[in-house]
Design an enzyme around this catalytic site. Structure first.
Site, PDB file in Angstrom:
ATOM      1  N   SER A 153       9.744   7.710  -0.391  1.00 42.44           N
ATOM      2  CA  SER A 153       9.717   7.230   0.984  1.00 42.44           C
ATOM      3  C   SER A 153      10.356   8.172   1.996  1.00 42.44           C
ATOM      4  O   SER A 153       9.991   8.149   3.166  1.00 42.44           O
ATOM      5  CB  SER A 153      10.388   5.857   1.064  1.00 42.44           C
ATOM      6  OG  SER A 153      11.714   5.940   0.611  1.00 42.44           O
TER       7      SER A 153
ATOM      8  N   HIS B 111       5.041   2.076  -1.396  1.00 48.16           N
ATOM      9  CA  HIS B 111       4.509   2.748  -0.197  1.00 48.16           C
ATOM     10  C   HIS B 111       3.057   3.179  -0.372  1.00 48.16           C
ATOM     11  O   HIS B 111       2.500   3.829   0.514  1.00 48.16           O
ATOM     12  CB  HIS B 111       5.364   3.973   0.159  1.00 48.16           C
ATOM     13  CG  HIS B 111       6.631   3.611   0.866  1.00 48.16           C
ATOM     14  ND1 HIS B 111       6.683   3.307   2.204  1.00 48.16           N
ATOM     15  CD2 HIS B 111       7.888   3.451   0.401  1.00 48.16           C
ATOM     16  CE1 HIS B 111       7.912   3.008   2.551  1.00 48.16           C
ATOM     17  NE2 HIS B 111       8.680   3.083   1.468  1.00 48.16           N
TER      18      HIS B 111
ATOM     19  N   LYS C   6       5.025  -4.541   2.745  1.00 43.04           N
ATOM     20  CA  LYS C   6       4.637  -3.359   3.523  1.00 43.04           C
ATOM     21  C   LYS C   6       3.157  -3.508   3.925  1.00 43.04           C
ATOM     22  O   LYS C   6       2.854  -4.301   4.805  1.00 43.04           O
ATOM     23  CB  LYS C   6       4.918  -2.079   2.723  1.00 43.04           C
ATOM     24  CG  LYS C   6       6.410  -1.924   2.351  1.00 43.04           C
ATOM     25  CD  LYS C   6       6.729  -0.548   1.842  1.00 43.04           C
ATOM     26  CE  LYS C   6       8.049  -0.445   1.103  1.00 43.04           C
ATOM     27  NZ  LYS C   6       9.249  -0.683   1.907  1.00 43.04           N
TER      28      LYS C   6
END
Ligand code: PLP
Length: 399
Positions: A187, A215, A246
């Site tokens: 990240s 992610h 996310k």
């Protein structure tokens, strides 16, 4: 007299403020979207959210949460095996497994707890976990817990260094089982794990592979199935952990996707399942709708990719030095921590919310502002943000 806990903490908080590392919370009075209403600031472009596909505000995703709330009520009111589990959890888990390409999945209240469920539950003293040096804090803590609770063995390999990983695997030949644990996308750097090489090494040394794809789920790969799809290793990863907080609606929640036996074992034995409530049904509903929406709207991934390429290229054209890569995480390295924080503050004054990160989150001298691009950003949003970068960059003599 010794200071009380409160006095000690207050003194430390003052120290954080003096050192410029105190985190001020910015309050939003609107949903997460390309633009938000920030208290005291008004309309602001967000370049620091994980709302990669813009699904936080898609009507189908919101409606599914409402419907689940109406149908199942506000709470789960206990642990799944004690008071019953909801049919929507089973439906969500089947959807997630099919999306990331595994036999089964098991939901958790966050990916943090999903990660914490893995190592302490499945590794014993005869086993070893070999992990990338830049893994997310939740993987690190999962391993710390496992080492404390089950006394499993642990080795760290240098970030994405396959030679070092192979040496660690070779040295671990006598272990009963070997687990390689890596982030799919790292990240802070925005780089992608070398999964094809990792899978090849795992086969050579009879190791299992666990990937935290938080992610990348919904973001990487032609259809958004994550790092395995991006690296050509779909179906070859033993354990995938990921978040629902996310790209997949952005609420919260996480999951472990793996074989039926692995997920069943976590249901039987992992402490976050046995001693904590299930994922709220509202989130299960929204996350399921998010996956279904993504399946029928692949253009979101195309738009995300186009936006990312545009923003990265335009930053370079303006003299900034973003880290190259394939992901919508675009860190712009500035050097000293103070500079990153100052730049972030100045950008906010120009109506752009992007967070600055310094030591110890990133190495000394590599402080940065980390931009995260979304499919929800319009060209107008990105151009406005670029103008702000230009103005602030010149003021700070960065470009
Ligand atoms: N793993 C990675 C790689 C992350 O970036 C994050 C969130 O920052 C997490 C796990 C934790 O996810 P959650 O918010 O679902 O606990």
């Amino acid at each position: 007299m010794r200071p009380s806990v409160e006095q000690r903490l207050t003194a430390e908080l003052e120290g954080f403020k003096r050192d410029g590392v105190y985190k001020r919370l910015n309050y939003l009075d609107s949903p997460q979207a390309a633009r938000v209403v920030m208290e005291g600031r008004g309309d602001v472009i967000i370049l620091s959210s994980n709302n990669y596909l813009g699904l936080c505000t898609v009507p189908e995703v919101i409606r599914a949460g409402h419907e689940a709330l109406d149908r199942f009520g506000a709470g789960t009111a206990s642990v799944r095996f004690i008071c019953g589990t909801f049919t929507i959890h089973r439906e969500l888990e089947a959807e997630l497994a099919s999306f990331v390409g595994t036999e089964a999945s098991l939901s958790f209240v966050s990916c943090w707890t999903a990660n914490e469920a893995v190592c302490p539950t499945v590794l014993g003293p005869e086993d070893i976990v070999i992990s990338d040096q830049l893994n997310h804090a939740s993987i690190i803590d999962s391993i710390r817990l496992a080492r404390q609770i089950t006394k499993c063995q642990h080795a760290l390999y240098r970030h994405s260094d396959m030679k070092d990983l192979e040496e660690k695997l070779q040295a671990a030949k006598e272990a009963r089982s070997r687990l390689i644990f890596t982030d799919g996308v790292f990240s802070m750097e925005g780089d992608v794990a070398r999964l094809a090489d990792i899978v090849a090494l795992a086969q050579k040394y009879d190791a299992a592979v666990a990937v935290d794809d938080s992610h990348a789920t919904g973001v990487l790969g032609r259809t958004g199935r994550g790092t395995p799809e991006h690296t050509g290793t779909l179906g070859q990863i033993d354990i995938i952990t990921s978040t629902l907080g996310k790209a997949l609606g952005g609420a919260s929640g996480g999951f472990v996707a793996s074989s039926t036996a692995f997920c069943d074992y976590l249901t039987q034995r992992s402490r976050p399942q046995l001693f904590s409530n299930a994922l709220p049904c509202t989130i299960a509903g929204s996350a399921m709708a998010a996956v279904r929406y993504l399946r029928s709207h692949p253009e979101l991934i195309t738009r995300l990719r186009q936006n990312t390429a545009y923003f990265r290229d335009q930053l370079k054209a303006r003299g900034f030095k973003p880290i190259d890569g394939d992901t919508p995480i675009i860190p712009v390295i500035l050097g000293e921590t103070a500079k990153a924080i100052q730049m972030s503050e100045m950008l906010l004054s120009e109506g752009v919310f992007v967070t600055g990160f310094g030591y110890p989150v990133v190495p000394k001298g590599e402080a940065r502002v980390r931009c995260q691009i979304s499919a929800a950003h319009t060209r107008g949003d990105l151009d406005q943000a670029l103008r702000a970068f230009d103005k602030v960059g010149r003021k700070l003599k960065l470009v």
